[in-house]
Design a protein around this motif. Structure first.
Motif, PDB file in Angstrom:
ATOM      1  N   ARG A  40      -3.819  11.502  -1.550  1.00 52.01           N
ATOM      2  CA  ARG A  40      -5.120  11.957  -1.035  1.00 52.01           C
ATOM      3  C   ARG A  40      -6.047  10.753  -0.937  1.00 52.01           C
ATOM      4  NH1 ARG A  40      -7.740  15.340  -4.902  1.00 52.01           N
ATOM      5  NH2 ARG A  40      -6.152  14.843  -6.452  1.00 52.01           N
ATOM      6  N   ILE A  41      -6.797  10.676   0.130  1.00 48.49           N
ATOM      7  CA  ILE A  41      -7.785   9.615   0.297  1.00 48.49           C
ATOM      8  C   ILE A  41      -9.159  10.262   0.342  1.00 48.49           C
ATOM      9  CG2 ILE A  41      -8.611   7.726   1.746  1.00 48.49           C
ATOM     10  CD1 ILE A  41      -5.715   7.414   2.733  1.00 48.49           C
ATOM     11  N   GLU A  42      -9.985   9.930  -0.630  1.00 50.16           N
ATOM     12  CA  GLU A  42     -11.324  10.492  -0.723  1.00 50.16           C
ATOM     13  C   GLU A  42     -12.328   9.340  -0.768  1.00 50.16           C
ATOM     14  OE1 GLU A  42     -11.506  13.514  -3.718  1.00 50.16           O
ATOM     15  OE2 GLU A  42      -9.707  14.521  -2.955  1.00 50.16           O
ATOM     16  N   SER A  43     -13.575   9.642  -1.066  1.00 49.76           N
ATOM     17  CA  SER A  43     -14.588   8.589  -1.093  1.00 49.76           C
ATOM     18  C   SER A  43     -15.470   8.734  -2.314  1.00 49.76           C
ATOM     19  CB  SER A  43     -15.435   8.611   0.184  1.00 49.76           C
ATOM     20  OG  SER A  43     -16.153   9.820   0.291  1.00 49.76           O
ATOM     21  N   ILE A  44     -16.134   7.631  -2.638  1.00 53.74           N
ATOM     22  CA  ILE A  44     -16.959   7.549  -3.839  1.00 53.74           C
ATOM     23  C   ILE A  44     -18.417   7.381  -3.430  1.00 53.74           C
ATOM     24  CG2 ILE A  44     -17.395   6.261  -5.967  1.00 53.74           C
ATOM     25  CD1 ILE A  44     -14.501   5.123  -5.630  1.00 53.74           C
ATOM     26  N   GLY A  45     -19.266   8.307  -3.854  1.00 58.37           N
ATOM     27  CA  GLY A  45     -20.704   8.140  -3.742  1.00 58.37           C
ATOM     28  C   GLY A  45     -21.260   8.011  -2.338  1.00 58.37           C
ATOM     29  N   ALA A  46     -22.524   7.568  -2.285  1.00 62.20           N
ATOM     30  CA  ALA A  46     -23.233   7.435  -1.012  1.00 62.20           C
ATOM     31  C   ALA A  46     -22.694   6.295  -0.167  1.00 62.20           C
ATOM     32  CB  ALA A  46     -24.731   7.230  -1.280  1.00 62.20           C
ATOM     33  N   GLU A  47     -22.133   5.269  -0.806  1.00 61.75           N
ATOM     34  CA  GLU A  47     -21.587   4.138  -0.054  1.00 61.75           C
ATOM     35  C   GLU A  47     -20.170   4.401   0.440  1.00 61.75           C
ATOM     36  OE1 GLU A  47     -24.335   0.504  -1.700  1.00 61.75           O
ATOM     37  OE2 GLU A  47     -22.271   0.615  -2.448  1.00 61.75           O
ATOM     38  N   ILE A  63       2.140   1.907  -2.461  1.00 59.36           N
ATOM     39  CA  ILE A  63       0.846   1.225  -2.505  1.00 59.36           C
ATOM     40  C   ILE A  63       0.501   0.638  -1.140  1.00 59.36           C
ATOM     41  CG2 ILE A  63      -0.368  -0.764  -3.481  1.00 59.36           C
ATOM     42  CD1 ILE A  63       1.234  -0.251  -6.088  1.00 59.36           C
ATOM     43  N   ALA A  64       1.466  -0.011  -0.492  1.00 59.79           N
ATOM     44  CA  ALA A  64       1.208  -0.651   0.799  1.00 59.79           C
ATOM     45  C   ALA A  64       0.795   0.372   1.851  1.00 59.79           C
ATOM     46  CB  ALA A  64       2.445  -1.420   1.250  1.00 59.79           C
ATOM     47  N   ALA A  65       1.480   1.502   1.903  1.00 59.45           N
ATOM     48  CA  ALA A  65       1.142   2.523   2.894  1.00 59.45           C
ATOM     49  C   ALA A  65      -0.244   3.105   2.639  1.00 59.45           C
ATOM     50  CB  ALA A  65       2.198   3.630   2.870  1.00 59.45           C
ATOM     51  N   ALA A  66      -0.556   3.368   1.366  1.00 64.98           N
ATOM     52  CA  ALA A  66      -1.866   3.927   1.030  1.00 64.98           C
ATOM     53  C   ALA A  66      -2.981   2.928   1.299  1.00 64.98           C
ATOM     54  CB  ALA A  66      -1.883   4.372  -0.433  1.00 64.98           C
ATOM     55  N   ALA A  67      -2.745   1.650   0.965  1.00 60.24           N
ATOM     56  CA  ALA A  67      -3.767   0.621   1.183  1.00 60.24           C
ATOM     57  C   ALA A  67      -4.046   0.420   2.666  1.00 60.24           C
ATOM     58  CB  ALA A  67      -3.327  -0.688   0.541  1.00 60.24           C
ATOM     59  N   ALA A  68      -3.016   0.503   3.481  1.00 59.94           N
ATOM     60  CA  ALA A  68      -3.220   0.353   4.922  1.00 59.94           C
ATOM     61  C   ALA A  68      -4.102   1.471   5.469  1.00 59.94           C
ATOM     62  CB  ALA A  68      -1.869   0.343   5.640  1.00 59.94           C
ATOM     63  N   GLU A  69      -3.843   2.694   5.012  1.00 63.07           N
ATOM     64  CA  GLU A  69      -4.602   3.833   5.519  1.00 63.07           C
ATOM     65  C   GLU A  69      -6.025   3.868   4.967  1.00 63.07           C
ATOM     66  OE1 GLU A  69      -4.280   8.722   5.878  1.00 63.07           O
ATOM     67  OE2 GLU A  69      -2.637   7.557   4.974  1.00 63.07           O
ATOM     68  N   ALA A  70      -6.168   3.608   3.664  1.00 68.56           N
ATOM     69  CA  ALA A  70      -7.474   3.773   3.018  1.00 68.56           C
ATOM     70  C   ALA A  70      -8.378   2.570   3.181  1.00 68.56           C
ATOM     71  CB  ALA A  70      -7.281   4.062   1.532  1.00 68.56           C
ATOM     72  N   PHE A  71      -7.806   1.365   3.072  1.00 72.35           N
ATOM     73  CA  PHE A  71      -8.618   0.152   3.037  1.00 72.35           C
ATOM     74  C   PHE A  71      -8.453  -0.723   4.282  1.00 72.35           C
ATOM     75  CE2 PHE A  71      -7.127   1.051  -1.376  1.00 72.35           C
ATOM     76  CZ  PHE A  71      -8.338   1.505  -1.893  1.00 72.35           C
ATOM     77  N   GLY A  72      -7.525  -0.365   5.157  1.00 67.77           N
ATOM     78  CA  GLY A  72      -7.270  -1.180   6.334  1.00 67.77           C
ATOM     79  C   GLY A  72      -6.629  -2.514   6.004  1.00 67.77           C
ATOM     80  N   ARG A  73      -5.959  -2.596   4.850  1.00 72.19           N
ATOM     81  CA  ARG A  73      -5.320  -3.840   4.422  1.00 72.19           C
ATOM     82  C   ARG A  73      -3.817  -3.737   4.689  1.00 72.19           C
ATOM     83  NH1 ARG A  73      -9.459  -7.132   3.936  1.00 72.19           N
ATOM     84  NH2 ARG A  73      -7.973  -8.612   3.012  1.00 72.19           N
ATOM     85  N   THR A  74      -3.302  -4.539   5.593  1.00 72.71           N
ATOM     86  CA  THR A  74      -1.897  -4.425   6.007  1.00 72.71           C
ATOM     87  C   THR A  74      -1.101  -5.696   5.748  1.00 72.71           C
ATOM     88  OG1 THR A  74      -2.495  -5.111   8.256  1.00 72.71           O
ATOM     89  CG2 THR A  74      -2.459  -2.739   7.799  1.00 72.71           C
ATOM     90  N   GLY A  75      -1.704  -6.678   5.114  1.00 70.90           N
ATOM     91  CA  GLY A  75      -1.025  -7.940   4.860  1.00 70.90           C
ATOM     92  C   GLY A  75      -0.175  -7.893   3.606  1.00 70.90           C
ATOM     93  N   PRO A  76       0.354  -9.053   3.217  1.00 72.21           N
ATOM     94  CA  PRO A  76       1.193  -9.118   2.012  1.00 72.21           C
ATOM     95  C   PRO A  76       0.405  -8.782   0.752  1.00 72.21           C
ATOM     96  CG  PRO A  76       0.702 -11.324   2.830  1.00 72.21           C
ATOM     97  CD  PRO A  76       0.227 -10.370   3.875  1.00 72.21           C
ATOM     98  N   ILE A  77       1.126  -8.230  -0.229  1.00 65.88           N
ATOM     99  CA  ILE A  77       0.521  -7.844  -1.506  1.00 65.88           C
ATOM    100  C   ILE A  77       0.886  -8.878  -2.559  1.00 65.88           C
ATOM    101  CG2 ILE A  77       0.434  -6.105  -3.327  1.00 65.88           C
ATOM    102  CD1 ILE A  77       1.081  -4.009  -1.239  1.00 65.88           C
ATOM    103  N   THR A  78      -0.140  -9.438  -3.193  1.00 67.50           N
ATOM    104  CA  THR A  78       0.049 -10.362  -4.309  1.00 67.50           C
ATOM    105  C   THR A  78      -0.402  -9.679  -5.589  1.00 67.50           C
ATOM    106  OG1 THR A  78      -0.370 -12.290  -2.894  1.00 67.50           O
ATOM    107  CG2 THR A  78      -0.590 -12.608  -5.274  1.00 67.50           C
ATOM    108  N   VAL A  79       0.445  -9.705  -6.606  1.00 68.04           N
ATOM    109  CA  VAL A  79       0.087  -9.117  -7.897  1.00 68.04           C
ATOM    110  C   VAL A  79      -0.683 -10.161  -8.702  1.00 68.04           C
ATOM    111  CG1 VAL A  79       0.945  -8.064 -10.009  1.00 68.04           C
ATOM    112  CG2 VAL A  79       2.138  -7.659  -7.829  1.00 68.04           C
ATOM    113  N   VAL A  80      -1.956  -9.914  -8.926  1.00 71.91           N
ATOM    114  CA  VAL A  80      -2.798 -10.823  -9.704  1.00 71.91           C
ATOM    115  C   VAL A  80      -2.523 -10.635 -11.193  1.00 71.91           C
ATOM    116  CG1 VAL A  80      -5.178 -11.491 -10.215  1.00 71.91           C
ATOM    117  CG2 VAL A  80      -4.549 -10.790  -7.890  1.00 71.91           C
ATOM    118  N   ASP A  81      -2.402  -9.374 -11.619  1.00 73.03           N
ATOM    119  CA  ASP A  81      -2.154  -9.068 -13.027  1.00 73.03           C
ATOM    120  C   ASP A  81      -1.679  -7.629 -13.105  1.00 73.03           C
ATOM    121  OD1 ASP A  81      -2.208  -9.559 -15.851  1.00 73.03           O
ATOM    122  OD2 ASP A  81      -4.024  -8.355 -15.969  1.00 73.03           O
TER     123      ASP A  81
END
Length: 226
Positions: free
Chosen positions: A8-15, A67-85
């Motif tokens: 599910r993709i929802e939103s947070i607050g007024a922003e 994660i990649a599929a959800a990030a593309a749909e929700a955040f518009g991020r379709t590039g490579p995923i780097t694990v920071v931590d």
């Protein structure tokens, strides 16, 4: 048969910052709990109020396609995923021992590529994650453009009004309004931008056990998505 992950993709607050809710996230959450109970937890760094431990080597590799599929749909991020931590994490610090930053909602990073993951692994569900609006600025997220202004206001407010009491953030406070609390659920994961003001919604009756069999066991990860 394993249940399919429900996204599910929802939103947070007024922003209206995106919030991704993934139920039945991992194939074998019981196996993850068993793994966590066999590894050593040590005090966490970077202001996390508790303990952390290593994950199974294949954990993120198995979850990255979801994660990649959800990030593309929700955040518009379709590039490579780097694990920071990424690690198992358990909130276990007694309220009276919390440092000042641990008594406040926080931001983990200030750029739009940085995505946070929290994966709940307590069968009793337990405490979820809360999101906040800073009252004096109205900010619900803090990026590089807002960073200096936000911290100037926060510093001034604590200089004149005093620091928060030694307790976990739960609901509204004099400085922050709680705009959403997403409850924990066994094998649920959340994805959100690290620049959202947020905190674990740790209830006063939480025993704050560091035992992975009894405490608020989660996976927390920070990702950079191109």
């Amino acid at each position: 048969m394993r249940r399919m992950t429900l996204v599910r993709i929802e939103s947070i607050g007024a922003e209206a910052q995106p919030l991704v809710i993934l139920d039945d996230f991992a194939r074998d959450p019981d196996g993850l709990r068993s793994f966590a109970q066999a590894v050593d937890f040590t005090p966490a760094l970077n202001h996390f109020p508790g303990v952390r431990a290593v994950l199974p080597a294949d954990y993120l590799a198995m979850q990255l396609p979801i994660i990649a599929a959800a990030a593309a749909e929700a955040f518009g991020r379709t590039g490579p995923i780097t694990v920071v931590d990424a690690s198992f994490s358990i909130v276990s610090t007694p309220a009276g021992e919390l440092a000042i930053p641990q008594r406040l909602p926080h931001i983990d990073a200030f750029t739009e590529d940085r995505i946070a993951l929290v994966h709940y692994l307590s069968p009793g569900d337990g405490d979820g994650t809360a999101f906040f609006r800073h009252r004096s600025t109205g900010f619900e997220m803090v990026d590089e453009m807002r960073r200096d202004l936000f911290f100037r206001h926060l510093d001034m407010e604590m200089r004149h009004g005093g620091v928060p009491l030694p307790e976990y953030v739960l609901g509204d406070t004099p400085l922050f309004e709680c705009i959403r609390t997403e409850p924990a659920r066994y094998n649920r994961a959340l994805l959100y931008r690290s620049w959202n003001l947020h905190s674990g919604a740790i209830s006063p009756d939480n025993a704050l056990s560091a035992d992975p069999g009894a405490g608020r066991l989660t996976v927390t990860a920070f990702l950079s998505i191109g």
